[in-house]
Design a protein around this motif. Structure first.
Motif, PDB file in Angstrom:
ATOM      1  N   ARG A   1      44.103 102.399  55.018  1.00 38.26           N
ATOM      2  CA  ARG A   1      45.294 102.434  54.156  1.00 38.26           C
ATOM      3  C   ARG A   1      46.523 102.881  54.937  1.00 38.26           C
ATOM      4  O   ARG A   1      47.623 102.381  54.702  1.00 38.26           O
ATOM      5  CB  ARG A   1      45.068 103.359  52.967  1.00 38.26           C
ATOM      6  CG  ARG A   1      44.122 102.758  51.963  1.00 38.26           C
ATOM      7  CD  ARG A   1      44.029 103.634  50.760  1.00 38.26           C
ATOM      8  NE  ARG A   1      42.993 103.097  49.907  1.00 38.26           N
ATOM      9  CZ  ARG A   1      43.097 103.029  48.613  1.00 38.26           C
ATOM     10  NH1 ARG A   1      44.146 103.514  48.018  1.00 38.26           N
ATOM     11  NH2 ARG A   1      42.132 102.501  47.898  1.00 38.26           N
ATOM     12  N   ARG A   2      46.313 103.837  55.853  1.00 32.40           N
ATOM     13  CA  ARG A   2      47.450 104.309  56.640  1.00 32.40           C
ATOM     14  C   ARG A   2      47.961 103.165  57.521  1.00 32.40           C
ATOM     15  O   ARG A   2      49.161 102.920  57.605  1.00 32.40           O
ATOM     16  CB  ARG A   2      47.002 105.488  57.509  1.00 32.40           C
ATOM     17  CG  ARG A   2      48.145 106.087  58.293  1.00 32.40           C
ATOM     18  CD  ARG A   2      47.718 107.326  59.027  1.00 32.40           C
ATOM     19  NE  ARG A   2      46.335 107.187  59.482  1.00 32.40           N
ATOM     20  CZ  ARG A   2      45.926 107.423  60.707  1.00 32.40           C
ATOM     21  NH1 ARG A   2      46.757 107.867  61.594  1.00 32.40           N
ATOM     22  NH2 ARG A   2      44.677 107.260  61.046  1.00 32.40           N
TER      23      ARG A   2
ATOM     24  N   LYS B   1      49.715 100.527  55.330  1.00 32.08           N
ATOM     25  CA  LYS B   1      51.078 100.910  54.961  1.00 32.08           C
ATOM     26  C   LYS B   1      52.040 100.618  56.109  1.00 32.08           C
ATOM     27  O   LYS B   1      53.138 100.110  55.895  1.00 32.08           O
ATOM     28  CB  LYS B   1      51.137 102.385  54.570  1.00 32.08           C
ATOM     29  CG  LYS B   1      50.541 102.673  53.221  1.00 32.08           C
ATOM     30  CD  LYS B   1      50.678 104.140  52.885  1.00 32.08           C
ATOM     31  CE  LYS B   1      50.038 104.428  51.538  1.00 32.08           C
ATOM     32  NZ  LYS B   1      50.166 105.838  51.168  1.00 32.08           N
ATOM     33  N   GLN B   2      51.635 100.917  57.347  1.00 30.50           N
ATOM     34  CA  GLN B   2      52.487 100.644  58.492  1.00 30.50           C
ATOM     35  C   GLN B   2      52.678  99.133  58.669  1.00 30.50           C
ATOM     36  O   GLN B   2      53.784  98.660  58.939  1.00 30.50           O
ATOM     37  CB  GLN B   2      51.886 101.256  59.759  1.00 30.50           C
ATOM     38  CG  GLN B   2      51.929 102.770  59.781  1.00 30.50           C
ATOM     39  CD  GLN B   2      51.192 103.338  60.978  1.00 30.50           C
ATOM     40  OE1 GLN B   2      50.493 102.621  61.691  1.00 30.50           O
ATOM     41  NE2 GLN B   2      51.343 104.640  61.189  1.00 30.50           N
TER      42      GLN B   2
ATOM     43  N   SER C   1      52.462  96.827  56.323  1.00 27.68           N
ATOM     44  CA  SER C   1      53.302  96.300  55.249  1.00 27.68           C
ATOM     45  C   SER C   1      54.764  96.682  55.457  1.00 27.68           C
ATOM     46  O   SER C   1      55.661  95.901  55.122  1.00 27.68           O
ATOM     47  CB  SER C   1      52.798  96.772  53.887  1.00 27.68           C
ATOM     48  OG  SER C   1      52.868  98.176  53.788  1.00 27.68           O
ATOM     49  N   LEU C   2      55.030  97.839  56.043  1.00 32.46           N
ATOM     50  CA  LEU C   2      56.409  98.237  56.343  1.00 32.46           C
ATOM     51  C   LEU C   2      57.002  97.301  57.398  1.00 32.46           C
ATOM     52  O   LEU C   2      58.136  96.826  57.258  1.00 32.46           O
ATOM     53  CB  LEU C   2      56.443  99.695  56.809  1.00 32.46           C
ATOM     54  CG  LEU C   2      57.817 100.225  57.199  1.00 32.46           C
ATOM     55  CD1 LEU C   2      58.746 100.226  55.990  1.00 32.46           C
ATOM     56  CD2 LEU C   2      57.701 101.608  57.797  1.00 32.46           C
TER      57      LEU C   2
END
Length: 133
Positions: A5-6, A9-10, A12-13
């Protein structure tokens, strides 16, 4: 699971930033109408070039150019580089030449093209012709 997930998130950013960049920098295409006159003019220029190049194919012209030390490839390249206005002027001079001149008229017109291109600094065939720049 938290590690994925971490990284997700990166990831997707980064994708969001790329998408924002791509939409702001995108290039739009502009369409316009092409008039019949413009199309006919371009076809006439192409036809004039082909007629001049076909004159190069005669053996008399090839022999005369060889005597002058100019290659057929140089002449063909210069014909391709003529602007539409120069080509129209060249064709007009060729049309006004007496019918009996034949090869001599064609050679003179080719030499005229060489001199004009030398004056415009596009080539350096004749040492006696000085560049205008």
């Amino acid at each position: 699971m938290n590690g994925i997930r971490r990284h997700l998130k990166q990831f997707s950013l980064v994708m969001a930033i790329l998408l924002a960049f791509a939409t702001t920098v995108s290039v739009s295409a502009h369409a316009g109408m092409v008039g019949t006159g413009e199309l006919i003019q371009q076809q006439q220029v192409d036809l004039d070039r082909q007629q001049l190049l076909s004159m190069l194919e005669t053996q008399e012209v090839k022999d005369k150019l060889a005597q002058m030390g100019v290659s057929e490839d140089q002449v063909a390249e210069r014909i391709q580089k003529l602007t539409p206005a120069e080509l129209a002027d060249f064709e007009q001079q060729l049309a006004q030449a007496p019918a009996g001149e034949g090869v001599v008229g064609v050679i003179v017109l080719f030499l005229l093209v060489f001199i004009i291109t030398d004056m415009l600094c596009a080539t350096n065939v004749f040492s006696f012709v000085k560049c205008l720049r």
